[in-house]
Design a protein around this motif. Structure first.
Motif, PDB file in Angstrom:
ATOM      1  N   ASN A 313     -41.371 -86.225  27.089  1.00 21.99           N
ATOM      2  CA  ASN A 313     -42.554 -86.516  28.020  1.00 21.99           C
ATOM      3  C   ASN A 313     -43.535 -86.231  27.474  1.00 21.99           C
ATOM      4  N   TYR A 496     -45.191 -95.827  34.102  1.00 25.87           N
ATOM      5  CA  TYR A 496     -45.312 -94.786  33.778  1.00 25.87           C
ATOM      6  C   TYR A 496     -46.002 -93.676  33.237  1.00 25.87           C
ATOM      7  N   SER A 500     -48.079 -90.761  36.561  1.00 27.87           N
ATOM      8  CA  SER A 500     -47.516 -89.238  35.501  1.00 27.87           C
ATOM      9  C   SER A 500     -48.943 -88.215  36.010  1.00 27.87           C
ATOM     10  N   THR A 503     -50.886 -88.524  39.375  1.00 23.76           N
ATOM     11  CA  THR A 503     -49.688 -87.710  40.558  1.00 23.76           C
ATOM     12  C   THR A 503     -50.379 -86.366  40.441  1.00 23.76           C
ATOM     13  N   GLN A 504     -50.442 -85.947  38.672  1.00 22.10           N
ATOM     14  CA  GLN A 504     -51.100 -84.444  38.711  1.00 22.10           C
ATOM     15  C   GLN A 504     -52.036 -84.489  38.630  1.00 22.10           C
TER      16      GLN A 504
END
Length: 541
Positions: A313, A496, A500, A503-504
């Motif tokens: 990641n 993606y 990420s 959402t974080q």
């Protein structure tokens, strides 16, 4: 002069073996002498008692028949290994002496006859006529049981010492040869030890171990060393952190790798033995990593493996950020290309003398560019975001697509819910996807609608295109890594990363169809006020 470890070890071994041999030799010399004295004492006693029992000897001894005794004993003395054999009467006077015949008639020397004359056999070490000797005396009994004489059989201590020394010489020769062999062995042994520790001194090895430990803990990548039986030998802090392990390294040492990381093909026996590998993408427990595996060989034998791995990641994030920088460069190139085209057109008009048309061309271009510049600079406070939007607009025009910014766009203060790099990545990826989707749609291309609005409670980002849209087959998996509808460029990373980051930050994403064709991406990201950040900081503290 400072001696090397090899020389020190060799000298230590030589000194140890030398001292050991001296101690063993001394003990053996004493023990051999003791055993020899015991053996010869027994032999002398047996000979004395056997001689005393010889038929006829008591009678000639009682009669003190010296010639008969001499004839009788001469043969026995010749065949005996004793240093001397003496026959005396019951008064302690010599009747026979196997060495000195002239001692006949003289008194026995030593003062140890009293017990023998009482009928007892004795063994003593006394100084006699020949010197110090080990001798055994036995009484000679007549038929009536009376003591009529004495038999003395002796061995000189000098003779016994000579036997002991001769035995020790043989032993010392063997010991010397063995000691030389041990010296040679010690030398080659120390050389072998030196070779196995790569010619390093003990202090250097200790320093190297400390340096290795410090280096292992300072490496950002996870590092695990396993032996040939798949047991963990070394695991650094980064590896424990990436794998979510709370146990210290000493507790993990000795465990099988399968007890720490769920079985994967990366650790299969056939895979491990096949070859080394570099930058292989796999999953360690719930973490997707990029891992490498190197075999440890010692003198042609496999000793184990070293595994290094890092979070994919983070690498993807860095790749995305680098891609964004590349996009900035592309945008600058596009803007430069457009400006060159405009300057070429203007130059042509001026050379042809069409000044009025040139002025109108400048005004038209200036009005369009200035209008977009004024709108973006007045609605957005971040210079980086302004540059991104202007660049994307220019790039879209170059590809035959227009960007229409909603009049409600406004972001006149910094947004604390996301880092600026994350915000730029989100907007850049959304615009790139919308432009490419529009390009793939049939002509004429309709504009891409953009809304970026920051309120007190949230940031809204909405991008609507009239492109090819999203098929139902992939809509549920559109935010998965590797999922893409593109035919070139980066694959499956942009959406993606967007998901990420959102959402974080505590936000969410809505994806809808833009009828009759196309897609609408709506992002809602809550704003974090300074008071919230202060409370969280205090709580964390």
């Amino acid at each position: 002069m400072k001696l090397s470890f090899q020389i020190k070890l060799f000298i230590s071994l030589v000194a140890f073996f030398s001292v050991l041999f001296v101690l063993l030799g001394s003990y053996y010399y004493i023990d051999v002498g003791r055993q020899l004295y015991q053996e010869m004492s027994l032999r002398a006693k047996i000979q004395a008692e056997e001689i005393a029992l010889i038929p006829g000897l008591p009678e000639v001894t009682a009669q003190k028949d010296i010639p008969a005794i001499h004839a009788f004993m001469q043969k026995i003395a010749t065949h005996s290994d004793a240093s001397f054999i003496v026959i005396g009467d019951n008064k302690g006077v010599h009747l026979f002496h196997s060495v000195y015949a002239d001692r006949v008639g003289t008194t026995l020397v030593g003062g140890d006859n009293e017990e023998v004359l009482k009928g007892k056999s004795t063994t003593t070490i006394r100084k006699g006529g020949l010197g110090i000797s080990l001798r055994s005396k036995a009484p000679i009994f007549n038929a009536a049981g009376q003591v009529v004489g004495i038999v003395s059989v002796g061995y000189l201590t000098s003779y016994l010492d000579t036997i002991t020394v001769s035995k020790m010489i043989n032993i010392l020769v063997v010991a010397a040869l063995l000691l030389v062999a041990l010296f040679v062995f010690s030398w080659f042994f120390t050389r072998s030890i030196k070779k196995q520790i790569f010619s390093l001194e003990p202090r250097e090895i200790g320093l190297l171990v400390r340096q290795q430990k410090a280096m292992m803990e300072s490496i950002y990548e996870g590092v695990i060393a396993i032996d040939s039986q798949m047991r963990i030998e070394v695991i650094n802090q980064a590896a424990r952190k990436l794998l979510g392990l709370s146990q210290p390294a000493r507790e993990l040492r000795g465990q099988f790798i399968s007890e720490v990381i769920a079985p994967v093909p990366f650790f299969a026996a056939r895979t491990l033995l096949a070859k080394d590998t570099h930058d292989e993408i796999c999953r360690f427990n719930e973490l997707t990593v990029i891992a490498s595996r190197i075999r440890i060989m010692l003198e042609g034998a496999l000793q184990g493996w070293v595994i290094t791995f890092r979070d994919r990641n983070e690498i993807d994030s860095l790749s995305a950020q680098l891609s964004q920088v590349k996009r900035y460069v592309d945008n600058l190139r596009i803007m430069r290309h457009e400006q060159l085209n405009r300057m070429t057109t203007l130059s042509g008009l001026l050379h042809m003398g069409r000044y009025d048309e040139a002025i109108r061309y400048i005004q038209a271009q200036s009005e369009h560019a200035q209008e977009l510049l004024d709108f973006i600079s007045s609605r957005f406070s971040s210079p980086t975001l302004c540059g991104l939007l202007l660049g994307k607009a220019a790039r879209a025009r170059e590809k035959g697509v227009e960007l229409n910014f909603d009049p409600a766009c406004r972001m006149d203060r910094p947004f604390t819910g996301l880092a600026e790099a994350e915000l730029i990545s989100i907007i850049g990826n959304l615009l790139d996807n919308a432009i490419e989707a529009t390009q793939r749609a049939p002509l004429p291309h309709e504009p891409v609608e953009v809304l970026i609005k920051l309120s007190d409670s949230e940031l809204i980002i909405e991008v609507a295109d009239r492109g090819v849209g999203i098929t139902p087959e992939i809509r549920e998996r559109i935010f998965e890594r590797g999922m893409t509808t593109k035919t070139r460029g980066d694959h499956g990373i942009g959406l993606y990363l967007i998901e990420s980051y959102v959402t974080q930050a505590g936000g969410f994403i809505e994806v809808a169809d833009n009828m009759p064709r196309g897609a609408i991406f709506s992002l809602f990201i809550p704003a974090r006020h300074p008071t919230q950040e202060l409370e969280e900081t205090h709580y964390a503290t």
